[in-house]
Write an enzyme that holds these catalytic residues in place. Structure first.
Site, PDB file in Angstrom:
ATOM      1  N   ASP A   1      40.120  84.405 -99.277  1.00 44.96           N
ATOM      2  CA  ASP A   1      40.251  85.372-100.366  1.00 44.96           C
ATOM      3  C   ASP A   1      39.095  86.373-100.217  1.00 44.96           C
ATOM      4  OD1 ASP A   1      40.468  86.563-102.891  1.00 44.96           O
ATOM      5  OD2 ASP A   1      40.931  84.708-103.909  1.00 44.96           O
TER       6      ASP A   1
ATOM      7  N   PHE B   1      47.910  85.436-107.498  1.00 36.31           N
ATOM      8  CA  PHE B   1      47.367  84.078-107.591  1.00 36.31           C
ATOM      9  C   PHE B   1      48.450  83.094-107.167  1.00 36.31           C
ATOM     10  CE2 PHE B   1      46.039  80.109-109.521  1.00 36.31           C
ATOM     11  CZ  PHE B   1      44.735  80.050-109.059  1.00 36.31           C
ATOM     12  N   VAL B   2      48.173  82.334-106.123  1.00 33.85           N
ATOM     13  CA  VAL B   2      49.196  81.461-105.558  1.00 33.85           C
ATOM     14  C   VAL B   2      48.779  79.999-105.623  1.00 33.85           C
ATOM     15  CG1 VAL B   2      50.335  83.141-104.067  1.00 33.85           C
ATOM     16  CG2 VAL B   2      48.306  81.945-103.223  1.00 33.85           C
TER      17      VAL B   2
ATOM     18  N   GLU C   1      41.628  76.147 -92.957  1.00 36.48           N
ATOM     19  CA  GLU C   1      41.531  76.538 -94.377  1.00 36.48           C
ATOM     20  C   GLU C   1      42.918  76.850 -94.925  1.00 36.48           C
ATOM     21  OE1 GLU C   1      40.083  76.777 -97.043  1.00 36.48           O
ATOM     22  OE2 GLU C   1      38.022  77.487 -96.955  1.00 36.48           O
ATOM     23  N   ASP C   2      43.102  76.665 -96.216  1.00 37.06           N
ATOM     24  CA  ASP C   2      44.376  77.064 -96.811  1.00 37.06           C
ATOM     25  C   ASP C   2      44.419  78.575 -97.061  1.00 37.06           C
ATOM     26  OD1 ASP C   2      42.433  76.827 -98.757  1.00 37.06           O
ATOM     27  OD2 ASP C   2      43.742  75.961-100.270  1.00 37.06           O
TER      28      ASP C   2
ATOM     29  N   ARG D   1      49.164  71.253-106.178  1.00 38.03           N
ATOM     30  CA  ARG D   1      48.878  71.148-104.739  1.00 38.03           C
ATOM     31  C   ARG D   1      50.048  70.561-103.971  1.00 38.03           C
ATOM     32  NH1 ARG D   1      43.322  72.093-103.994  1.00 38.03           N
ATOM     33  NH2 ARG D   1      41.956  71.358-105.636  1.00 38.03           N
TER      34      ARG D   1
ATOM     35  N   GLY E   1      41.956  72.123-100.526  1.00 35.45           N
ATOM     36  CA  GLY E   1      43.171  72.897-100.286  1.00 35.45           C
ATOM     37  C   GLY E   1      43.764  72.803 -98.891  1.00 35.45           C
TER      38      GLY E   1
HETATM   39  C1  PRP Z   1      39.683  77.935-102.114  1.00 40.92           C
HETATM   40  C2  PRP Z   1      40.126  77.897-100.670  1.00 40.92           C
HETATM   41  C3  PRP Z   1      38.949  78.435 -99.934  1.00 40.92           C
HETATM   42  C4  PRP Z   1      38.309  79.375-100.932  1.00 40.92           C
HETATM   43  C5  PRP Z   1      38.667  80.776-100.565  1.00 40.92           C
HETATM   44  O1  PRP Z   1      38.990  76.757-102.378  1.00 40.92           O
HETATM   45  O2  PRP Z   1      40.457  76.601-100.254  1.00 40.92           O
HETATM   46  O3  PRP Z   1      38.049  77.401 -99.561  1.00 40.92           O
HETATM   47  O4  PRP Z   1      38.826  79.052-102.218  1.00 40.92           O
HETATM   48  O5  PRP Z   1      38.078  81.689-101.453  1.00 40.92           O
HETATM   49  P1  PRP Z   1      37.035  82.778-101.007  1.00 40.92           P
HETATM   50  O6  PRP Z   1      37.530  83.403 -99.745  1.00 40.92           O
HETATM   51  O7  PRP Z   1      37.016  83.744-102.157  1.00 40.92           O
HETATM   52  O8  PRP Z   1      35.697  82.122-100.816  1.00 40.92           O
HETATM   53  P2  PRP Z   1      38.692  76.258-103.856  1.00 40.92           P
HETATM   54  O9  PRP Z   1      37.286  76.658-104.223  1.00 40.92           O
HETATM   55  O10 PRP Z   1      39.775  76.694-104.775  1.00 40.92           O
HETATM   56  O11 PRP Z   1      38.656  74.690-103.668  1.00 40.92           O
HETATM   57  P3  PRP Z   1      39.842  73.680-103.270  1.00 40.92           P
HETATM   58  O12 PRP Z   1      40.198  73.940-101.827  1.00 40.92           O
HETATM   59  O13 PRP Z   1      39.228  72.345-103.465  1.00 40.92           O
HETATM   60  O14 PRP Z   1      40.996  73.951-104.189  1.00 40.92           O
END
Ligand code: PRP
Length: 179
Positions: free
Chosen positions: A104, A153-154, A100-101, A166, A45
């Site tokens: 959460d 959810f974004v 980080e993107d 993406r 992300g």
């Molecule tokens: C997303 C995002 C963070 C994580 C945040 O990654 O990039 O790494 O979730 O969530 P949290 O705070 O609840 O731990 P994802 O697992 O969707 O993987 P991606 O970046 O490959 O889409």
């Protein structure tokens, strides 16, 4: 799942670009050119945010990438994190910024900060484009936050739903079953 449309845009590409420009300026102010600066992008992300962030910076810097995955698929995270791809180089004595993107629950970032701190960087900071504080399960420090958002959810600007969306230039809200 319906396709995101203009009416579901939460953050426009223009808003994002302006904020990324500001964050880049903050980083350049906090890390003057004489200091080493090493950005660690969290795949997948984080790749769009990283790409725009570094193109707004003129100082010398270096990059590395790591990939983590939570065990859950879909709109909720299980809380378990696994390291899928490690960094190419060590962090000892370096000024490291995790890119980080979204933060959460904070579980992913908490895990990353723990394993990277153990590698003895000189400083360890985090930049996240998006933060959803209402979802937090663990209190993690984020030094540079692009936007604080509600619990929606974004997708877009690097964020996916089942690996799609993406490439959207905006951040869009995807209605969940309860909405
Ligand atoms: C997303 C995002 C963070 C994580 C945040 O990654 O990039 O790494 O979730 O969530 P949290 O705070 O609840 O731990 P994802 O697992 O969707 O993987 P991606 O970046 O490959 O889409």
């Amino acid at each position: 799942m319906p396709e995101p449309t203009a009416s579901t845009i939460l953050l426009t590409a223009d808003q994002i670009q302006r904020r990324v420009h500001e964050l880049a300026a903050e980083l350049e102010r906090d890390f003057p050119s004489a200091l080493d600066l090493h950005l660690v992008c969290v795949l997948k992300g984080g790749f769009v945010f990283l790409a725009d962030l570094v193109r707004n910076m003129t100082r010398p810097l270096s990059l590395d990438f790591m990939a983590v995955a939570s065990y859950a698929k879909g709109t909720t995270s299980s809380g378990e994190v696994r390291l899928v791809k490690d960094l190419d180089s060590g962090l000892e004595g370096r000024n490291v910024v995790i890119v980080e993107d979204i933060v959460d629950t904070g579980l992913t970032l908490n895990y990353l900060q723990e394993i990277l701190r153990a590698r003895s960087p000189r400083t360890l900071r985090t930049a996240a484009l998006l933060s959803k504080p209402s979802r937090r399960l663990v209190n993690v420090p984020i030094d540079y936050v692009g936007f604080t958002i509600e619990d929606r959810f974004v997708v877009g600007y690097g964020l996916d739903y089942a690996e799609r969306y993406r490439n959207l230039p905006d951040v869009c809200v995807v209605p969940t079953a309860e909405e």
